[in-house]
Design an enzyme around this catalytic site. Structure first.
Site, short mmCIF file in Angstrom:
data_model
loop_
_atom_site.label_atom_id
_atom_site.label_comp_id
_atom_site.label_asym_id
_atom_site.label_seq_id
_atom_site.Cartn_x
_atom_site.Cartn_y
_atom_site.Cartn_z
N ARG A 97 40.04 31.54 31.08
CA ARG A 97 40.16 32.17 32.40
C ARG A 97 38.94 31.86 33.27
NH1 ARG A 97 44.56 31.48 31.62
NH2 ARG A 97 46.05 33.00 30.90
N GLU A 100 39.49 28.43 34.39
CA GLU A 100 40.51 28.47 35.43
C GLU A 100 39.92 28.97 36.75
OE1 GLU A 100 45.00 30.19 35.71
OE2 GLU A 100 43.48 31.58 34.98
N SER A 123 20.44 28.12 39.81
CA SER A 123 19.86 27.93 38.49
C SER A 123 20.59 28.74 37.42
CB SER A 123 18.39 28.36 38.50
OG SER A 123 17.85 28.28 37.20
#
Length: 157
Positions: A97, A100, A123
């Site tokens: 997820r 995604e 960073s």
């Protein structure tokens, strides 16, 4: 002396032993972090092989988890070979997820960061992570994940 790792196998093996000990002792990541005196996100990442711990924290974690003190402390203090997801698309549903989300919102995040900050990066070294559970006004629960990284501008040379 500070040492760096070039083969993640030893740290991965230690992570397996540490998670087994955490489960056997019925500890939370927060309890381990409290013993280490550092944030739960940093300590969890360190125990899972993604960060080096300072010596006092490494000793506290090894003692709490009853790991082989000398070897475990040395490994927990070693700068790891980072990256916890071997090549390809992740198959674990939770990790997928996040993959995604970056597939969907990655270019949006890049555009917004560059518009607000200019050319550069966020960073992952000078970085804080927080995960909280909050009530969803529509019922159930929501995850609030905060990624707080220092902005580093690109410097022409």
């Amino acid at each position: 002396m500070i040492h760096a790792q070039f083969d993640p196998a030893a740290r991965q093996h230690l992570a397996v032993l540490a998670v087994e000990a955490k489960t056997r002792k019925d500890l939370s990541w927060q309890q381990i972090a409290d013993a280490a005196g550092l944030s739960v996100a940093f300590v969890t990442a360190a125990v899972l092989g993604q960060h080096a711990l300072p010596e006092p924290a490494a000793k506290a974690v090894a003692a709490l988890l009853e790991l082989d003190d000398d070897n475990a402390v040395a490994l927990l203090r070693t700068i790891p070979t980072r990256g916890s997801i071997p090549g390809g698309i992740p198959t674990d549903p939770t990790i997928y997820r996040f993959h995604e989300m970056l597939q969907v919102y990655g270019t949006t995040l890049k555009a917004l960061v560059h518009e607000q900050f200019g050319d550069g990066i966020i960073s992952a070294i000078n970085f804080k992570l927080d995960v909280r559970k909050v009530a969803d006004p529509e019922g159930g629960e929501r995850a609030v994940i905060t990624l707080d990284g220092k902005y580093l501008p690109t410097k022409p040379f």
